[in-house]
Design a protein around this motif. Structure first.
Motif, mmCIF file in Angstrom:
data_model
loop_
_atom_site.group_PDB
_atom_site.id
_atom_site.type_symbol
_atom_site.label_atom_id
_atom_site.label_comp_id
_atom_site.label_asym_id
_atom_site.label_seq_id
_atom_site.Cartn_x
_atom_site.Cartn_y
_atom_site.Cartn_z
ATOM 1 N N MET A 1 -3.973 13.768 4.180
ATOM 2 C CA MET A 1 -3.111 13.789 5.347
ATOM 3 C C MET A 1 -3.834 13.273 6.584
ATOM 4 N N ALA A 2 -5.151 13.479 6.677
ATOM 5 C CA ALA A 2 -5.895 12.991 7.831
ATOM 6 C C ALA A 2 -5.819 11.470 7.930
ATOM 7 N N SER A 3 -5.933 10.791 6.781
ATOM 8 C CA SER A 3 -5.855 9.326 6.767
ATOM 9 C C SER A 3 -4.459 8.845 7.148
ATOM 10 N N ILE A 4 -3.445 9.546 6.633
ATOM 11 C CA ILE A 4 -2.067 9.166 6.933
ATOM 12 C C ILE A 4 -1.770 9.348 8.424
ATOM 13 N N LYS A 5 -2.202 10.475 8.990
ATOM 14 C CA LYS A 5 -1.976 10.723 10.420
ATOM 15 C C LYS A 5 -2.687 9.686 11.283
ATOM 16 N N GLN A 6 -3.881 9.271 10.851
ATOM 17 C CA GLN A 6 -4.613 8.249 11.606
ATOM 18 C C GLN A 6 -3.834 6.936 11.647
ATOM 19 N N CYS A 7 -3.227 6.563 10.512
ATOM 20 C CA CYS A 7 -2.427 5.335 10.465
ATOM 21 C C CYS A 7 -1.188 5.448 11.352
ATOM 22 N N ILE A 8 -0.577 6.621 11.371
ATOM 23 C CA ILE A 8 0.580 6.826 12.240
ATOM 24 C C ILE A 8 0.169 6.676 13.702
ATOM 25 N N ARG A 9 -0.984 7.238 14.053
ATOM 26 C CA ARG A 9 -1.472 7.111 15.440
ATOM 27 C C ARG A 9 -1.758 5.655 15.807
ATOM 28 N N LEU A 10 -2.138 4.859 14.833
ATOM 29 C CA LEU A 10 -2.453 3.458 15.092
ATOM 30 C C LEU A 10 -1.208 2.576 15.148
ATOM 31 N N GLY A 11 -0.026 3.171 14.883
ATOM 32 C CA GLY A 11 1.203 2.403 15.069
ATOM 33 C C GLY A 11 2.143 2.324 13.894
ATOM 34 N N CYS A 12 1.780 2.900 12.746
ATOM 35 C CA CYS A 12 2.703 2.892 11.605
ATOM 36 C C CYS A 12 3.892 3.811 11.899
ATOM 37 N N ASN A 13 5.064 3.383 11.444
ATOM 38 C CA ASN A 13 6.271 4.194 11.637
ATOM 39 C C ASN A 13 6.482 5.198 10.513
ATOM 40 N N SER A 14 5.911 4.903 9.339
ATOM 41 C CA SER A 14 6.149 5.762 8.198
ATOM 42 C C SER A 14 5.157 5.406 7.105
ATOM 43 N N TYR A 15 5.245 6.119 5.999
ATOM 44 C CA TYR A 15 4.404 5.787 4.849
ATOM 45 C C TYR A 15 5.143 6.107 3.566
ATOM 46 N N VAL A 16 4.778 5.389 2.495
ATOM 47 C CA VAL A 16 5.316 5.613 1.159
ATOM 48 C C VAL A 16 4.133 5.754 0.218
ATOM 49 N N SER A 17 4.117 6.831 -0.554
ATOM 50 C CA SER A 17 3.006 7.070 -1.475
ATOM 51 C C SER A 17 3.237 6.360 -2.801
ATOM 52 N N LYS A 18 2.171 5.840 -3.364
ATOM 53 C CA LYS A 18 2.231 5.249 -4.699
ATOM 54 C C LYS A 18 2.115 6.347 -5.747
#
Length: 345
Positions: free
Chosen positions: A16-33
């Motif tokens: 979750m730390a990596s995902i939150k970092q990407c959101i802070r950098l500008g991602c709107n969402s994420y999809v897990s493989k």
């Protein structure tokens, strides 16, 4: 304009730390493989994008399958689906290993109660997976050759076979194929572990046999709820493929297996792993791929095959200091050994 762009991170990470970092950098969402097109389309709609009518139409069947799998998970979470328990012999073996100094004699005393399993262990000790200079003919000699911890793993794998039985023809076809895939993966795990010199990997054969157990449970639960479920339909198999890892990990944890076994079930479909990933997880991931390469795929999914890059496989093998040429040799060993192992089980 930039403010109209949407960025979705596609990730194999569950940190979750990596995902939150990407959101802070500008991602709107994420999809897990791993994910299906339906899951991606749903996420696009969730963040406000309009899908073409042609895409909306193609989602209907897949969504119905996803809903069926979701119903299974809901029934499981509410206690309406009972998970299978380990056979009595396995529970006896687990109790044996809770003692300070388990012995071969004590192990043999448990196993010899079942003549079929005893014979299977002797055949396994003489197979290409464990074979020594001479054949063994007694249970005690077989246990000595295989090793006390590995023998427990092997017995546990043998006793799992009951989960793969069905009197429904199409379901039985799937379960037979899943069993051969799991067995080939376990065999590849054993050969791969033989290449790792710095650490003994107890139970790696068992990790290979249980890595896809979530598919078995989902297939059986679906047939219980809907006996006419189209098990030959690729869409349904893709829906099962999407969630089987988490489902399998829950069962293995319930069975009391240690963390490496749970991780092997939950994370073996990642395509990249951190440098500190446990070797057991890397081995199961590679072995799963080798089993498919040897002709023992669990499901025949074109999408699944297309997603698998040889360069990613070689990169993961490189983390264990295994080169591509070794993988080719290992694949040949698995193919040869499966002829004997399929008869042993």
């Amino acid at each position: 304009p930039c403010d109209q762009s949407k960025i979705i991170m596609v990730t194999g990470s569950i940190r979750m730390a990596s995902i939150k970092q990407c959101i802070r950098l500008g991602c709107n969402s994420y999809v897990s493989k791993p994910f299906t097109p339906s899951k991606l389309f749903a996420e696009l709609e969730r963040i406000g994008l309009e899908l073409p009518e042609s895409v909306k139409g193609s989602r209907t069947a897949q969504e119905s399958y996803t809903a069926l799998v979701a119903q299974i998970i809901k029934r499981f979470n509410t206690g309406k689906i009972k998970l299978p328990v380990l056979p009595h012999m396995v529970r006896e073996l687990q109790a044996l290993f809770e003692k300070p100094d388990p012995s071969i004699a004590a192990l043999a005393g448990i196993v010899e109660k079942d003549a079929v399993i005893s014979a299977q262990l002797i055949r396994a000790a003489n197979s290409a997976v464990y074979k020594g200079m001479e054949n063994v003919s007694s249970l005690n000699d077989a246990l000595v050759r295989i090793g006390i911890k590995e023998a427990v793993s092997f017995i546990t794998a043998i006793t799992q076979k009951y989960l793969y039985k069905s009197d429904k023809d199409l379901l039985k076809t799937h379960l037979d194929r899943l069993w051969l895939h799991s067995l080939a993966t376990a065999c590849a795990c054993k050969f791969l572990a033989g290449q790792i010199k710095d650490k003994p990997l107890d139970g790696i054969f068992l990790a290979g046999t249980v890595h896809d157990i979530g598919k078995v449970l989902l297939l059986k639960a679906i047939c219980d709820i809907n006996p006419d479920a189209p098990l030959e339909d690729t869409g349904l198999l893709e829906a099962i493929q999407e969630v089987h890892t988490v489902f399998g990990a829950v069962l293995i944890k319930k069975w009391g297996f240690s963390k490496p076994f749970v991780q092997a079930a939950e994370l073996h479909h990642w395509d990249r792993f951190p440098q500190d990933a446990p070797p057991e997880l890397l081995i199961v991931h590679i072995a799963n791929r080798l089993a498919k390469k040897c002709g023992y795929a669990s499901f025949d999914l074109k999408k699944d095959a297309a997603d698998e890059s040889a360069s990613l496989l070689h990169a993961t093998a490189g983390q264990l200091n295994i080169v591509p040429e070794q993988l080719d040799v290992l694949c040949e060993q698995v193919s040869d050994a499966m002829t004997e192992l399929a008869e042993t089980f």
